[in-house]
Design a protein around this motif. Structure first.
Motif, PDB file in Angstrom:
ATOM      1  N   ALA A 217       0.841  -1.212   0.000  1.00 37.73           N
ATOM      2  CA  ALA A 217       0.000   0.000   0.000  1.00 37.73           C
ATOM      3  C   ALA A 217       0.870   1.254   0.000  1.00 37.73           C
ATOM      4  CB  ALA A 217      -0.937   0.001   1.202  1.00 37.73           C
ATOM      5  N   ALA A 218       1.994   1.201   0.702  1.00 35.20           N
ATOM      6  CA  ALA A 218       2.921   2.349   0.718  1.00 35.20           C
ATOM      7  C   ALA A 218       3.489   2.592  -0.681  1.00 35.20           C
ATOM      8  CB  ALA A 218       4.048   2.099   1.717  1.00 35.20           C
ATOM      9  N   LEU A 219       3.818   1.520  -1.391  1.00 34.72           N
ATOM     10  CA  LEU A 219       4.343   1.680  -2.748  1.00 34.72           C
ATOM     11  C   LEU A 219       3.290   2.295  -3.675  1.00 34.72           C
ATOM     12  CD1 LEU A 219       6.346  -1.647  -3.141  1.00 34.72           C
ATOM     13  CD2 LEU A 219       7.236   0.644  -2.691  1.00 34.72           C
ATOM     14  N   ASP A 220       2.036   1.918  -3.461  1.00 30.81           N
ATOM     15  CA  ASP A 220       0.948   2.524  -4.247  1.00 30.81           C
ATOM     16  C   ASP A 220       0.876   4.026  -3.982  1.00 30.81           C
ATOM     17  OD1 ASP A 220       0.282   0.065  -5.313  1.00 30.81           O
ATOM     18  OD2 ASP A 220      -1.408  -0.260  -3.932  1.00 30.81           O
ATOM     19  N   ARG A 221       1.003   4.431  -2.711  1.00 28.79           N
ATOM     20  CA  ARG A 221       0.955   5.851  -2.361  1.00 28.79           C
ATOM     21  C   ARG A 221       2.146   6.594  -2.977  1.00 28.79           C
ATOM     22  NH1 ARG A 221      -2.485   3.245  -0.142  1.00 28.79           N
ATOM     23  NH2 ARG A 221      -3.839   3.776   1.582  1.00 28.79           N
ATOM     24  N   LEU A 222       3.313   5.947  -2.965  1.00 33.10           N
ATOM     25  CA  LEU A 222       4.515   6.569  -3.527  1.00 33.10           C
ATOM     26  C   LEU A 222       4.405   6.772  -5.032  1.00 33.10           C
ATOM     27  CD1 LEU A 222       7.285   4.724  -1.514  1.00 33.10           C
ATOM     28  CD2 LEU A 222       6.733   7.158  -1.403  1.00 33.10           C
ATOM     29  N   ALA A 223       3.659   5.907  -5.695  1.00 27.28           N
ATOM     30  CA  ALA A 223       3.474   6.043  -7.146  1.00 27.28           C
ATOM     31  C   ALA A 223       2.679   7.307  -7.470  1.00 27.28           C
ATOM     32  CB  ALA A 223       2.763   4.813  -7.709  1.00 27.28           C
ATOM     33  N   LEU A 224       1.862   7.760  -6.512  1.00 27.64           N
ATOM     34  CA  LEU A 224       1.052   8.959  -6.725  1.00 27.64           C
ATOM     35  C   LEU A 224       1.799  10.240  -6.380  1.00 27.64           C
ATOM     36  CD1 LEU A 224      -2.293   7.672  -5.186  1.00 27.64           C
ATOM     37  CD2 LEU A 224      -1.684   7.800  -7.608  1.00 27.64           C
ATOM     38  N   ARG A 225       2.583  10.194  -5.316  1.00 32.94           N
ATOM     39  CA  ARG A 225       3.302  11.395  -4.871  1.00 32.94           C
ATOM     40  C   ARG A 225       4.402  10.998  -3.909  1.00 32.94           C
ATOM     41  NH1 ARG A 225       2.007  16.136  -0.895  1.00 32.94           N
ATOM     42  NH2 ARG A 225       3.416  17.670  -1.749  1.00 32.94           N
ATOM     43  N   VAL A 226       5.561  11.599  -4.056  1.00 35.55           N
ATOM     44  CA  VAL A 226       6.671  11.343  -3.149  1.00 35.55           C
ATOM     45  C   VAL A 226       6.547  12.311  -1.967  1.00 35.55           C
ATOM     46  CG1 VAL A 226       9.173  11.330  -2.888  1.00 35.55           C
ATOM     47  CG2 VAL A 226       8.142  10.559  -5.035  1.00 35.55           C
ATOM     48  N   PRO A 227       6.459  11.775  -0.747  1.00 32.44           N
ATOM     49  CA  PRO A 227       6.315  12.641   0.419  1.00 32.44           C
ATOM     50  C   PRO A 227       7.654  13.278   0.808  1.00 32.44           C
ATOM     51  CG  PRO A 227       6.459  10.376   1.114  1.00 32.44           C
ATOM     52  CD  PRO A 227       6.447  10.366  -0.397  1.00 32.44           C
ATOM     53  N   ASP A 228       7.581  14.206   1.723  1.00 36.62           N
ATOM     54  CA  ASP A 228       8.800  14.827   2.241  1.00 36.62           C
ATOM     55  C   ASP A 228       9.517  13.915   3.227  1.00 36.62           C
ATOM     56  OD1 ASP A 228       8.532  17.504   0.988  1.00 36.62           O
ATOM     57  OD2 ASP A 228       6.671  17.522   2.144  1.00 36.62           O
ATOM     58  N   LEU A 229       8.760  13.034   3.879  1.00 37.32           N
ATOM     59  CA  LEU A 229       9.312  12.124   4.884  1.00 37.32           C
ATOM     60  C   LEU A 229       8.477  10.858   4.922  1.00 37.32           C
ATOM     61  CD1 LEU A 229      11.266  11.785   7.409  1.00 37.32           C
ATOM     62  CD2 LEU A 229       9.355  12.668   8.765  1.00 37.32           C
ATOM     63  N   ILE A 230       9.134   9.714   5.159  1.00 32.60           N
ATOM     64  CA  ILE A 230       8.422   8.452   5.329  1.00 32.60           C
ATOM     65  C   ILE A 230       8.765   7.900   6.708  1.00 32.60           C
ATOM     66  CG2 ILE A 230       8.095   6.088   4.505  1.00 32.60           C
ATOM     67  CD1 ILE A 230       9.057   7.058   1.745  1.00 32.60           C
ATOM     68  N   LEU A 231       7.722   7.633   7.500  1.00 32.91           N
ATOM     69  CA  LEU A 231       7.875   6.947   8.783  1.00 32.91           C
ATOM     70  C   LEU A 231       7.334   5.551   8.589  1.00 32.91           C
ATOM     71  CD1 LEU A 231       6.479   9.683  11.196  1.00 32.91           C
ATOM     72  CD2 LEU A 231       8.863   9.196  10.667  1.00 32.91           C
ATOM     73  N   LEU A 232       8.163   4.530   8.862  1.00 32.89           N
ATOM     74  CA  LEU A 232       7.671   3.187   8.602  1.00 32.89           C
ATOM     75  C   LEU A 232       8.014   2.215   9.705  1.00 32.89           C
ATOM     76  CD1 LEU A 232      10.313   1.404   7.425  1.00 32.89           C
ATOM     77  CD2 LEU A 232       9.873   2.886   5.503  1.00 32.89           C
ATOM     78  N   ASP A 233       7.151   1.249   9.841  1.00 33.69           N
ATOM     79  CA  ASP A 233       7.327   0.142  10.764  1.00 33.69           C
ATOM     80  C   ASP A 233       8.229  -0.874  10.068  1.00 33.69           C
ATOM     81  OD1 ASP A 233       7.077  -1.961  12.538  1.00 33.69           O
ATOM     82  OD2 ASP A 233       4.900  -2.118  12.362  1.00 33.69           O
ATOM     83  N   VAL A 234       9.313  -1.266  10.730  1.00 34.62           N
ATOM     84  CA  VAL A 234      10.219  -2.215  10.078  1.00 34.62           C
ATOM     85  C   VAL A 234       9.797  -3.663  10.308  1.00 34.62           C
ATOM     86  CG1 VAL A 234      12.194  -0.659  10.073  1.00 34.62           C
ATOM     87  CG2 VAL A 234      11.857  -2.189  12.004  1.00 34.62           C
ATOM     88  N   MET A 235       8.870  -3.898  11.239  1.00 31.23           N
ATOM     89  CA  MET A 235       8.413  -5.265  11.518  1.00 31.23           C
ATOM     90  C   MET A 235       6.941  -5.389  11.156  1.00 31.23           C
ATOM     91  SD  MET A 235      10.422  -5.936  15.084  1.00 31.23           S
ATOM     92  CE  MET A 235       9.668  -7.511  15.308  1.00 31.23           C
ATOM     93  N   MET A 236       6.680  -5.675   9.881  1.00 30.90           N
ATOM     94  CA  MET A 236       5.317  -5.876   9.394  1.00 30.90           C
ATOM     95  C   MET A 236       5.252  -7.221   8.691  1.00 30.90           C
ATOM     96  SD  MET A 236       4.187  -2.178   7.819  1.00 30.90           S
ATOM     97  CE  MET A 236       5.530  -2.057   6.652  1.00 30.90           C
ATOM     98  N   PRO A 237       4.080  -7.843   8.673  1.00 29.52           N
ATOM     99  CA  PRO A 237       3.954  -9.113   7.951  1.00 29.52           C
ATOM    100  C   PRO A 237       4.065  -8.890   6.444  1.00 29.52           C
ATOM    101  CG  PRO A 237       1.806  -8.381   8.769  1.00 29.52           C
ATOM    102  CD  PRO A 237       2.833  -7.435   9.316  1.00 29.52           C
ATOM    103  N   GLY A 238       4.503  -9.914   5.755  1.00 28.37           N
ATOM    104  CA  GLY A 238       4.657  -9.780   4.297  1.00 28.37           C
ATOM    105  C   GLY A 238       5.887  -8.966   3.972  1.00 28.37           C
ATOM    106  N   MET A 239       5.689  -7.774   3.482  1.00 31.04           N
ATOM    107  CA  MET A 239       6.779  -6.867   3.123  1.00 31.04           C
ATOM    108  C   MET A 239       7.098  -5.975   4.329  1.00 31.04           C
ATOM    109  SD  MET A 239       6.884  -3.872   0.224  1.00 31.04           S
ATOM    110  CE  MET A 239       7.011  -4.921  -1.190  1.00 31.04           C
ATOM    111  N   ASP A 240       8.276  -6.158   4.918  1.00 28.11           N
ATOM    112  CA  ASP A 240       8.618  -5.338   6.082  1.00 28.11           C
ATOM    113  C   ASP A 240       9.206  -3.989   5.636  1.00 28.11           C
ATOM    114  OD1 ASP A 240      11.410  -5.592   5.552  1.00 28.11           O
ATOM    115  OD2 ASP A 240      11.563  -7.364   6.811  1.00 28.11           O
ATOM    116  N   GLY A 241       9.481  -3.143   6.608  1.00 26.02           N
ATOM    117  CA  GLY A 241       9.969  -1.810   6.322  1.00 26.02           C
ATOM    118  C   GLY A 241      11.321  -1.756   5.619  1.00 26.02           C
ATOM    119  N   TYR A 242      12.142  -2.776   5.820  1.00 21.36           N
ATOM    120  CA  TYR A 242      13.440  -2.801   5.146  1.00 21.36           C
ATOM    121  C   TYR A 242      13.311  -3.081   3.660  1.00 21.36           C
ATOM    122  CZ  TYR A 242      15.494  -2.907   9.806  1.00 21.36           C
ATOM    123  OH  TYR A 242      15.844  -2.600  11.085  1.00 21.36           O
ATOM    124  N   GLU A 243      12.292  -3.847   3.304  1.00 21.97           N
ATOM    125  CA  GLU A 243      12.091  -4.172   1.896  1.00 21.97           C
ATOM    126  C   GLU A 243      11.604  -2.963   1.144  1.00 21.97           C
ATOM    127  OE1 GLU A 243      10.665  -8.409   1.069  1.00 21.97           O
ATOM    128  OE2 GLU A 243       9.922  -7.990   3.093  1.00 21.97           O
TER     129      GLU A 243
END
Length: 68
Positions: A42-68
């Motif tokens: 979902a984050a990649l979908d949002r990035l395709a629309l607009r690049v934010p000034d800052l991204i805050l992300l959880d590095v421990m998520m199921p599936g695709m984690d924050g490092y990926e």
């Protein structure tokens, strides 16, 4: 009550909705535009629309984690 001028856009990524609610409430109250995503894809979908000034992300998520 006058609204605050926007300071920038922040993308918050977390698989826990409550965390996203807290981030949104806190940062929007400080004048930032907050865009949220509940997963890495979902984050990649949002990035395709607009690049934010800052991204805050959880590095421990199921599936695709924050490092990926």
């Amino acid at each position: 009550m006058a609204s605050l001028p926007r300071k920038g856009t922040i993308l918050a990524v977390d698989d826990r909705p409550r965390n996203l609610e807290l981030i949104d409430a806190t940062l929007a109250g400080e004048g930032y535009k907050v865009v949220t995503a509940g997963s890495g894809p979902a984050a990649l979908d949002r990035l395709a629309l607009r690049v934010p000034d800052l991204i805050l992300l959880d590095v421990m998520m199921p599936g695709m984690d924050g490092y990926e």
